[in-house]
Design a protein around this motif. Structure first.
Motif, PDB file in Angstrom:
ATOM      1  N   ASN A  30       0.841  -1.182   0.000  1.00  0.00           N
ATOM      2  CA  ASN A  30       0.000   0.000   0.000  1.00  0.00           C
ATOM      3  C   ASN A  30       0.880   1.238   0.000  1.00  0.00           C
ATOM      4  OD1 ASN A  30      -1.797   2.096   0.555  1.00  0.00           O
ATOM      5  ND2 ASN A  30      -2.107   1.506   2.699  1.00  0.00           N
ATOM      6  N   ILE A  31       0.757   2.075  -1.049  1.00  0.00           N
ATOM      7  CA  ILE A  31       1.472   3.350  -1.023  1.00  0.00           C
ATOM      8  C   ILE A  31       0.440   4.469  -0.982  1.00  0.00           C
ATOM      9  CG2 ILE A  31       3.420   2.296  -2.211  1.00  0.00           C
ATOM     10  CD1 ILE A  31       2.833   3.955  -4.651  1.00  0.00           C
ATOM     11  N   ASP A  32       0.550   5.292   0.041  1.00  0.00           N
ATOM     12  CA  ASP A  32      -0.462   6.315   0.304  1.00  0.00           C
ATOM     13  C   ASP A  32       0.195   7.425   1.104  1.00  0.00           C
ATOM     14  OD1 ASP A  32      -2.863   7.754   1.109  1.00  0.00           O
ATOM     15  OD2 ASP A  32      -3.984   5.912   0.722  1.00  0.00           O
ATOM     16  N   PRO A  42       2.302  -4.482   3.808  1.00  0.00           N
ATOM     17  CA  PRO A  42       3.322  -3.430   3.942  1.00  0.00           C
ATOM     18  C   PRO A  42       2.803  -2.087   3.452  1.00  0.00           C
ATOM     19  CG  PRO A  42       4.319  -5.432   3.110  1.00  0.00           C
ATOM     20  CD  PRO A  42       2.838  -5.678   3.121  1.00  0.00           C
ATOM     21  N   PHE A  43       3.123  -1.038   4.199  1.00  0.00           N
ATOM     22  CA  PHE A  43       2.689   0.324   3.875  1.00  0.00           C
ATOM     23  C   PHE A  43       3.904   1.222   3.698  1.00  0.00           C
ATOM     24  CE2 PHE A  43       2.064   4.592   5.814  1.00  0.00           C
ATOM     25  CZ  PHE A  43       1.298   5.144   4.803  1.00  0.00           C
ATOM     26  N   ILE A  44       3.893   2.025   2.611  1.00  0.00           N
ATOM     27  CA  ILE A  44       4.945   3.006   2.378  1.00  0.00           C
ATOM     28  C   ILE A  44       4.285   4.369   2.243  1.00  0.00           C
ATOM     29  CG2 ILE A  44       6.881   3.694   0.922  1.00  0.00           C
ATOM     30  CD1 ILE A  44       7.004   0.831  -0.134  1.00  0.00           C
ATOM     31  N   GLU A  45       4.690   5.290   3.094  1.00  0.00           N
ATOM     32  CA  GLU A  45       4.113   6.639   3.034  1.00  0.00           C
ATOM     33  C   GLU A  45       4.703   7.392   1.843  1.00  0.00           C
ATOM     34  OE1 GLU A  45       3.773  10.710   5.737  1.00  0.00           O
ATOM     35  OE2 GLU A  45       4.188   8.770   6.704  1.00  0.00           O
ATOM     36  N   VAL A  46       3.831   7.788   0.926  1.00  0.00           N
ATOM     37  CA  VAL A  46       4.264   8.419  -0.320  1.00  0.00           C
ATOM     38  C   VAL A  46       3.297   9.534  -0.696  1.00  0.00           C
ATOM     39  CG1 VAL A  46       4.558   8.063  -2.811  1.00  0.00           C
ATOM     40  CG2 VAL A  46       5.381   6.336  -1.212  1.00  0.00           C
ATOM     41  N   ASP A  47       3.842  10.668  -1.069  1.00  0.00           N
ATOM     42  CA  ASP A  47       3.063  11.713  -1.720  1.00  0.00           C
ATOM     43  C   ASP A  47       3.095  11.392  -3.212  1.00  0.00           C
ATOM     44  OD1 ASP A  47       2.133  13.981  -3.027  1.00  0.00           O
ATOM     45  OD2 ASP A  47       3.183  15.386  -1.729  1.00  0.00           O
ATOM     46  N   MET A  48       1.938  11.080  -3.782  1.00  0.00           N
ATOM     47  CA  MET A  48       1.894  10.625  -5.172  1.00  0.00           C
ATOM     48  C   MET A  48       2.319  11.698  -6.171  1.00  0.00           C
ATOM     49  SD  MET A  48       1.126   7.402  -5.345  1.00  0.00           S
ATOM     50  CE  MET A  48       0.869   7.334  -7.120  1.00  0.00           C
ATOM     51  N   THR A  49       2.411  12.946  -5.745  1.00  0.00           N
ATOM     52  CA  THR A  49       2.906  13.979  -6.658  1.00  0.00           C
ATOM     53  C   THR A  49       4.432  14.072  -6.643  1.00  0.00           C
ATOM     54  OG1 THR A  49       2.753  15.762  -5.008  1.00  0.00           O
ATOM     55  CG2 THR A  49       0.790  15.307  -6.324  1.00  0.00           C
ATOM     56  N   ASP A  50       5.079  13.260  -5.812  1.00  0.00           N
ATOM     57  CA  ASP A  50       6.542  13.186  -5.740  1.00  0.00           C
ATOM     58  C   ASP A  50       6.995  11.983  -6.560  1.00  0.00           C
ATOM     59  OD1 ASP A  50       9.217  12.738  -5.081  1.00  0.00           O
ATOM     60  OD2 ASP A  50       8.950  13.123  -2.939  1.00  0.00           O
ATOM     61  N   PHE A  84      -7.515  18.833 -10.519  1.00  0.00           N
ATOM     62  CA  PHE A  84      -6.817  18.522 -11.762  1.00  0.00           C
ATOM     63  C   PHE A  84      -5.321  18.388 -11.526  1.00  0.00           C
ATOM     64  CE2 PHE A  84      -4.704  19.277 -15.746  1.00  0.00           C
ATOM     65  CZ  PHE A  84      -5.442  18.519 -16.638  1.00  0.00           C
ATOM     66  N   ASN A  85      -4.725  19.348 -10.846  1.00  0.00           N
ATOM     67  CA  ASN A  85      -3.280  19.316 -10.639  1.00  0.00           C
ATOM     68  C   ASN A  85      -2.856  18.101  -9.818  1.00  0.00           C
ATOM     69  OD1 ASN A  85      -3.000  21.732 -12.030  1.00  0.00           O
ATOM     70  ND2 ASN A  85      -3.092  22.988 -10.191  1.00  0.00           N
ATOM     71  N   ASN A  86      -3.547  17.847  -8.731  1.00  0.00           N
ATOM     72  CA  ASN A  86      -3.182  16.735  -7.857  1.00  0.00           C
ATOM     73  C   ASN A  86      -3.412  15.389  -8.541  1.00  0.00           C
ATOM     74  OD1 ASN A  86      -2.678  15.673  -4.906  1.00  0.00           O
ATOM     75  ND2 ASN A  86      -4.512  14.629  -5.625  1.00  0.00           N
ATOM     76  N   ASN A  87      -4.608  15.198  -9.069  1.00  0.00           N
ATOM     77  CA  ASN A  87      -4.963  13.874  -9.591  1.00  0.00           C
ATOM     78  C   ASN A  87      -4.234  13.538 -10.883  1.00  0.00           C
ATOM     79  OD1 ASN A  87      -6.630  13.809  -7.398  1.00  0.00           O
ATOM     80  ND2 ASN A  87      -8.549  13.734  -8.542  1.00  0.00           N
ATOM     81  N   THR A  88      -4.043  14.533 -11.745  1.00  0.00           N
ATOM     82  CA  THR A  88      -3.342  14.262 -12.994  1.00  0.00           C
ATOM     83  C   THR A  88      -1.868  13.967 -12.739  1.00  0.00           C
ATOM     84  OG1 THR A  88      -4.871  15.726 -14.153  1.00  0.00           O
ATOM     85  CG2 THR A  88      -2.881  15.111 -15.320  1.00  0.00           C
ATOM     86  N   SER A  89      -1.251  14.727 -11.855  1.00  0.00           N
ATOM     87  CA  SER A  89       0.148  14.484 -11.513  1.00  0.00           C
ATOM     88  C   SER A  89       0.325  13.116 -10.866  1.00  0.00           C
ATOM     89  CB  SER A  89       0.647  15.583 -10.565  1.00  0.00           C
ATOM     90  OG  SER A  89       1.982  15.334 -10.172  1.00  0.00           O
TER      91      SER A  89
END
Length: 296
Positions: A30-32, A42-50, A84-89
């Motif tokens: 899970n990456i979130d 297993p969980f990995i903390e991730v900012d999906m825009t990075d 738009f910016n968050n989800n598209t990135s």
């Protein structure tokens, strides 16, 4: 294909996907951006825009289910820019990291909003809508989903990958504390126009998870999208009454009878083998007219 990267796995639908995949013998990560309420894998903390963080977290995975992103539709230009910016990135980063790792299959959450949510200044000429109906995205959220489908088509050609988009209806949960819960359904019945924003549709979170797993396993190549919804509406009024009263500009297929849904899922049935297992009547223990099942 054994290890599945689930982005957004701490959210409601993403968590349901993880629980279902684990029960079917898959391994998940899970990456979130936030930790899950209950950690199933297993969980990995991730900012999906990075992008770098997404790329690193996806290493060693065999396929991706991308459910990360802000799921709330937008209602003004500020929210529109954010969605738009968050989800598209986030989506591009998931797709691009998958191809960089040699991952050949990505399943992701597209949306029914592509068809014209909230139908305030527009309408679909014919109902029900299917995958060939005209896209009419009305805001940043829906536009990001429209872009995601175009991006999937181009990246499938460019990298020889398979991308399967699930045009999900409103995902509901059998949880009184959830914002989109089955328990709210009876409150919709006295206001027919209120739920016309998504053609009175819904999908159980457990059916959403099963659709994702079937998409991972389907004998499909290239880029495809599928409507995913329950077989019925969440209203007690018949579908024809809803359309005639609230959306008279739209022509209803005469084969739509009773409480049949207005999101046509025949393609998902034929190519994914998907049939929804859950409906609101069974979840709530009610009949279609709102009485308790078993009452005289």
């Amino acid at each position: 294909m054994k290890k599945i990267c689930v982005t957004g796995g701490s959210g409601g639908a993403g968590n349901a996907v993880i629980e279902h995949l684990l029960a079917q013998g898959y391994d998940c990560v899970n990456i979130d951006i936030k930790p899950p309420k209950t950690q199933h894998c297993p969980f990995i903390e991730v900012d999906m825009t990075d992008y770098k963080a997404v790329y690193e977290a996806m290493a060693g995975c065999d396929a991706v289910v991308h459910f990360a992103g802000n799921p709330e539709p937008d209602f003004d230009h500020w929210e529109s820019a954010d969605r738009f910016n968050n989800n598209t990135s986030a989506l591009f980063n998931a797709f691009n990291a998958a191809q960089a790792h040699g991952i050949k299959r990505v399943v992701w959450a597209s949306s029914e909003t592509i068809f014209g949510f909230p139908f305030d200044t527009n309408h679909q000429e014919r109902l029900p809508v299917n995958e060939t109906s005209e896209p009419q995205p009305q805001g940043g959220y829906a536009l990001s989903k429209m872009i995601s489908e175009t991006l999937a088509e181009q990246m499938a050609k460019l990298y020889g990958m398979t991308f399967i988009g699930l045009r999900l209806s409103n995902v509901l949960y059998d949880d009184v504390n959830a914002v989109p819960s089955f328990q709210k359904i009876p409150g919709y019945w006295e206001d027919m126009p209120y739920r016309k924003f998504n053609l009175w549709g819904y999908i159980d979170s457990r059916d959403t998870a099963r659709a994702a797993r079937l998409a991972l396993e389907a004998d499909i190549s290239g880029a495809e999208v599928f409507n995913i919804a329950a077989k019925d509406t969440l209203m007690r009024q018949p579908t024809k009454e809803l359309v005639d009263t609230v959306m008279p500009q739209s022509k209803l297929d005469p084969q739509i009878t009773g409480h049949m849904a207005l999101l046509d899922c025949a393609k998902a049935r034929d190519l994914l083998g998907f049939e929804p297992d859950y409906n609101w009547q069974d979840v709530l223990g009610l009949t279609v007219d709102g009485t308790r099942k078993g009452d005289a």
